[in-house]
Motif scaffolding. Structure first.
Motif, PDB file in Angstrom:
ATOM      1  N   CYS A  30       0.827  -1.202   0.000  1.00  0.00           N
ATOM      2  CA  CYS A  30       0.000   0.000   0.000  1.00  0.00           C
ATOM      3  C   CYS A  30       0.868   1.261   0.000  1.00  0.00           C
ATOM      4  N   ILE A  31       1.889   1.288   0.848  1.00  0.00           N
ATOM      5  CA  ILE A  31       2.769   2.465   0.924  1.00  0.00           C
ATOM      6  C   ILE A  31       3.520   2.657  -0.385  1.00  0.00           C
ATOM      7  N   GLN A  32       3.900   1.556  -1.029  1.00  0.00           N
ATOM      8  CA  GLN A  32       4.652   1.640  -2.290  1.00  0.00           C
ATOM      9  C   GLN A  32       3.851   2.313  -3.397  1.00  0.00           C
ATOM     10  N   ASN A  61       9.148  13.579   1.736  1.00  0.00           N
ATOM     11  CA  ASN A  61       8.883  14.788   2.523  1.00  0.00           C
ATOM     12  C   ASN A  61       7.866  14.545   3.639  1.00  0.00           C
ATOM     13  N   VAL A  62       7.710  13.277   4.053  1.00  0.00           N
ATOM     14  CA  VAL A  62       6.853  12.959   5.196  1.00  0.00           C
ATOM     15  C   VAL A  62       7.588  13.336   6.477  1.00  0.00           C
ATOM     16  N   THR A  63       6.927  14.117   7.308  1.00  0.00           N
ATOM     17  CA  THR A  63       7.547  14.571   8.558  1.00  0.00           C
ATOM     18  C   THR A  63       6.968  13.895   9.800  1.00  0.00           C
ATOM     19  N   THR A  85      11.349   6.808  13.716  1.00  0.00           N
ATOM     20  CA  THR A  85      11.668   5.665  12.861  1.00  0.00           C
ATOM     21  C   THR A  85      13.138   5.313  13.004  1.00  0.00           C
ATOM     22  N   CYS A  86      13.409   4.022  13.139  1.00  0.00           N
ATOM     23  CA  CYS A  86      14.785   3.581  13.369  1.00  0.00           C
ATOM     24  C   CYS A  86      15.536   3.309  12.076  1.00  0.00           C
ATOM     25  N   HIS A  99      10.504   3.095   2.769  1.00  0.00           N
ATOM     26  CA  HIS A  99       9.858   3.556   1.536  1.00  0.00           C
ATOM     27  C   HIS A  99      10.177   5.021   1.233  1.00  0.00           C
ATOM     28  N   GLY A 100      11.412   5.424   1.494  1.00  0.00           N
ATOM     29  CA  GLY A 100      11.826   6.795   1.215  1.00  0.00           C
ATOM     30  C   GLY A 100      11.634   7.750   2.367  1.00  0.00           C
ATOM     31  N   ILE A 101      10.902   7.335   3.397  1.00  0.00           N
ATOM     32  CA  ILE A 101      10.732   8.161   4.595  1.00  0.00           C
ATOM     33  C   ILE A 101      11.982   7.982   5.451  1.00  0.00           C
TER      34      ILE A 101
END
Length: 454
Positions: free
Chosen positions: A62-64, A73-75, A221-222, A226-228
Motif C-alpha cells: 500500500c505504501i509503495q 517529505n513525510v515529517t 523511525t529507526c 519507503h523513502g521516509i
C-alpha cells in the motif's frame, strides 16, 4: 516545499494509507488494499485470526503505491487500526518489517471466550464491560488452555501497536488509552492497568504495553522506510473508531454513524464528563476515551457490513451448488438494484448473527415471512433496514436529540457503496440533518490528529 503526514489505518479487511499536506490539511494521495489475511478456524473454537505476515506485506504494498517524491517529505507518521484484538511478538528491534517471531493476529471478532469462560475471570476495575475478542480476555484464555504459547513471546499489543514498535525499534510496546480501554482491565480515569487484579489472577503482566496519552509521540523511525527517512516522528497508535470520528465530527452537535465491517453510532460527551465507575448492566452504550480526557458515547454493534457480506457469500455458495457461477460483486450490485425497486417491505430481518456485546445470546431472526415478500428486493431491503434498526435500537434517535445532536454524519465503506443503507439511515433519522463525509475515515483522522497534536 510542502511536507506531509502519512496516515495509516490497519482495518479488519483492508489497509488504507493517505498523505495529508501539513499546511492545508488536504489529502493529496491515498491508496487502499484488501488484506485477504483471514485464517480458517480449524479447531472449532470460534477463533478469528488473521495472517500477520500477510497484513505487513499488504501494508508495504500500500505504501509503495503512494508518490515517492512526497514520501521523501513525510515529517510524521500516524497509525490507527482495529481495536480489541491482540498480537504477540518477541523483541522486534532487530527485525524491521519482517513479521518474524509473531503470533497470528487474534481479532476483535474472536469468539473463543464464551460466556461461561468470561464468568470465571476476575471483575475488572473499569467502566467498560469485558467481552470475547478483548485482548486481556484472550490472554486469559491462553493462560488457561495453552500457557506454553504465551511463553514464546515478550510483548503484546494491537496490530497497529506492533507496526509502531517495528517502525521505532521499541524495546517495549506502547499503547494509548484508546486501544488499552478496548482490551479490558484498564481504568481510563487513572490511565492504569488493573495490575493488582491481574497479578492476583496469575496474568502475565509483563506482556502489557506501557500506556502513553492519546496523541503522544511513540518514538522515531529507526530506519528508512519507503523513502521516509530514519528519525521521523511516529505517533502512538490510536483506535480506528476514534480516528474515524475525528475525521468528520466538526461540532459537538454532530453524531457519527460509521458502517464498515461492523457498525458504530457515536456522539461526544460534554467536557468534564466522567464515566460511571463500573459497567451499566446490559447497557448498549459504552463510553470510549477520545482525546484530551474527553469521551465518546458509543453504540458499537458487531453487525454491520459483515452481515451483508455473509448474505452475499451465502447466495454465492447457493448459486455454485446449483451449478451457476456468479461473482460476489455482481450479486451485491444486483441485490442493491432489486432493493432500490422495492421501497418498502413487511418482512423483518433481525441481522444480529454475531450477537452483541451487551446481548451475546441474541442471534439473527427472520420474521413475518409470507409468499408475497420473498423476492430478493424484499429480503435485501429488510436486511439493510435491519442493520440500521439494530444500531438505532442501541442508541435511538430521540436519545440523540435529547443529547443536543442535530446532525448525523454517515461514514464507512458499507454506507458509501450501498444506497439502500443510506435510504434507511435517512428514514431512521428523519428529524435530523444527514450528511455523508467525504473524508470520513480512520486513515485521514489519524493524520489530522497527528497534525493537530504533534
Amino acid at each position: 516545499m510542502s511536507t506531509y503526514i502519512l496516515g495509516i489505518d490497519l482495518g479488519t479487511t483492508s489497509i488504507k494509507a493517505v498523505l495529508l499536506e501539513s499546511g492545508s490539511r488536504l489529502v493529496v494521495a491515498s491508496h487502499s488494499l484488501q488484506t485477504t489475511s483471514e485464517i480458517a478456524d480449524s479447531c472449532g473454537i470460534k477463533a478469528n485470526e488473521q495472517d500477520t505476515g500477510r497484513i505487513i506485506d499488504t501494508l508495504n504494498e500500500c505504501i509503495q503505491q503512494l508518490p515517492a517524491d512526497k514520501l521523501k517529505n513525510v515529517t510524521r507518521i500516524g497509525l490507527s487500526g482495529q481495536m480489541h484484538g491482540v498480537l504477540f511478538w518477541k523483541d522486534q528491534r532487530k527485525e524491521f518489517f519482517t513479521a518474524k517471531d509473531t503470533s497470528q493476529l487474534i481479532t476483535w471478532q474472536d469468539g473463543r471466550c464464551n460466556n461461561d469462560f468470561l464468568s470465571t475471570l476476575p471483575k475488572p476495575n473499569s467502566h467498560l464491560s469485558l467481552a470475547t475478542g478483548f485482548g486481556c480476555a484472550t490472554i486469559f484464555w491462553f493462560l488457561k488452555h495453552r500457557p506454553e504459547f504465551l511463553e514464546q513471546f515478550t510483548a503484546a499489543g494491537t496490530i497497529q501497536d506492533y507496526v509502531v514498535s517495528m517502525l521505532c525499534g521499541l524495546e517495549r510496546c506502547v499503547m494509548t488509552p484508546q486501544n488499552a480501554a478496548s482490551w479490558g482491565y484498564f481504568n481510563t480515569s487513572t490511565s492504569q492497568w488493573n495490575l493488582e487484579i491481574l497479578e492476583a489472577a496469575g496474568f502475565p503482566t509483563h506482556l502489557l504495553p506501557e500506556c502513553v496519552p492519546s496523541g503522544a509521540l511513540a518514538g522515531l523511525t529507526c530506519m528508512d522506510w519507503h523513502g521516509i527517512g530514519a528519525g521521523t516522528p511516529v505517533g502512538a497508535a490510536l483506535g480506528d473508531l476514534q480516528c474515524s470520528v475525528y475525521s468528520c465530527m466538526s461540532t459537538s452537535t454532530d453524531a457519527v454513524l460509521n458502517i464498515s465491517t461492523s457498525a458504530q453510532l457515536t456522539h461526544a460527551m460534554p467536557a468534564g464528563f466522567t464515566p460511571p465507575s463500573s459497567p451499566l448492566s446490559n447497557s448498549s452504550i459504552s463510553y470510549f476515551p477520545y482525546f484530551d480526557s474527553s469521551y465518546l458515547a458509543v453504540a458499537a454493534s458487531l453487525n454491520g457490513g459483515n452481515v451483508l457480506a455473509t448474505f452475499v457469500d451465502m447466495l454465492t455458495k447457493w448459486m455454485s451448488d446449483l451449478g451457476a457461477e456468479i461473482s460476489e460483486s455482481s450479486i451485491y450490485e444486483k441485490l442493491i438494484s432489486c432493493a432500490l425497486h422495492q421501497d418498502t417491505t413487511d418482512l423483518n430481518v433481525h441481522p444480529t448473527i454475531l450477537g452483541e456485546r451487551h446481548s451475546s445470546l441474541c442471534l439473527g431472526q427472520v420474521t413475518d415471512i409470507s409468499p408475497s415478500n420473498l423476492s430478493l428486493g424484499h429480503v435485501m431491503r429488510a436486511l439493510c433496514r435491519g442493520v440500521i434498526s439494530n444500531v438505532t435500537s442501541m442508541m435511538p434517535a430521540d436519545y440523540l436529540q435529547n443529547a443536543g445532536v442535530t446532525r448525523v454524519v454517515g461514514s464507512g465503506t458499507a454506507l458509501a457503496r450501498n444506497q439502500v443503507l443510506r435510504q434507511e439511515v435517512e428514514r431512521a433519522f428523519s428529524q435530523m440533518s444527514i450528511v455523508y463525509g467525504q473524508n470520513a475515515d480512520s486513515a485521514v483522522g489519524v493524520a489530522m490528529a497527528l497534525c493537530d497534536r504533534l
